[in-house]
Design a protein around this motif. Sequence first.
Motif: not given
Length: 407
Positions: A107, A215, A244, A257
């Motif tokens: 990410s 994430a 991610s 990701s």
Amino acid sequence: MITNQNFGEIPQSYLFSEVAERVRRFEAQHPEARVLRLGIGDVTRPLAPAVVDALHAAVDEQAVAASFQGYGPEAGYAFLREAIAAGEYAAIGVDVSPDEIFIGDGSKSDSANIQELFADTARVAVTDPVYPVYVDSNAMAGRLGTFDGERWSELTYLRCDDTNEYRPALPAEPVELVYLCSPNNPTGTTMSREDLTAWVAYAREAGAVILFDVAYRAFITGDDVPRSIYEIEGADEVAIEFGSFSKTAGFTGLRCSWTVVPQKLRRDGVSLNALWLRRQSTKFNGTPYIVQRAASATYSATGREQVRADVDYYLANARLIRSTLESAGVAAVGGEHSPYVWFRCPGGMDSWEFFDVLLAEAQIVGTPGVGFGPAGAGHFRLSAFNTSEATQEAAGRLAALLPRLAA
């Protein structure tokens, strides 16, 4: 002149590079020191067995002509896009189609590269403090004006601190791009459903695009904190989301990701989904097949259980760090839905001063808050990604040091 002059405007040392250099110098001068790293957000737990098994199986496939995989689809293999659509979105009642999901190599890369879809005149807003990549990637593109050592002249800063419960206010001036992150890096705080509803309404009215980083979504506990901006009605017309496997499943070394670009998201009459596919097809050959097979293994029943155990392990570390700080009289946030804990430096020290004291007197590495933006000055971030044993040892050292510094 042939070089990109925008690179000359950005600070010459990336935050984590400066941290690494200071630690390197300290260790060279004190080879006997046992330095405990609670700074950069790199994981320490090994890959889950289900992931390792999938890697081995995929490698074996590559050794046989009938199952060998060369160039894959730039947007990602269907098996992983479908697994993400089901496991990350349908599982929480959100309708995201596999053709809206693009597989990437982290990410960090995705959130840095997404700005290429937008005009170099697009006005950008970021929360402050902020993950530095959002800022630096736009500075490299020439959107942010000049840097005075603290602020960019053409960047809108949305200050987040203990005076507003780390909830960014809507911009007071027009912006086209807004970067949001929940659970937040670096503060570890989260955005509520009410917060995101207000942001989606703002973006719909202003014609802005929200770039939403999830994430750390695996660290959210309970149902009161949204795991995706697409839980908010209308977000698929205004938001791009980045997810991610790095922190969810320990893929910081493997790199995998995803980015969701909804089919409904259009600007200037153009599909941003089509633009991102065109960009990826030109500049990216796709995440390796064996890595995508490994990522898909996290959605099996066994894989889910194993990666959840790792997330819980790090959350226990985060709770210990925060409770240690608070027991020493240092107010902190984060550590509840996040692997990061954020706090003001004790004794009125600035961020780098506290970094040096913490390293010299306790042999602990953290991350200076000022590296995340002007509002981070005088603050500090600690990470829960070390081992349980190292975190417990660090907690003991913090408990001994902090009361003296705060006095």
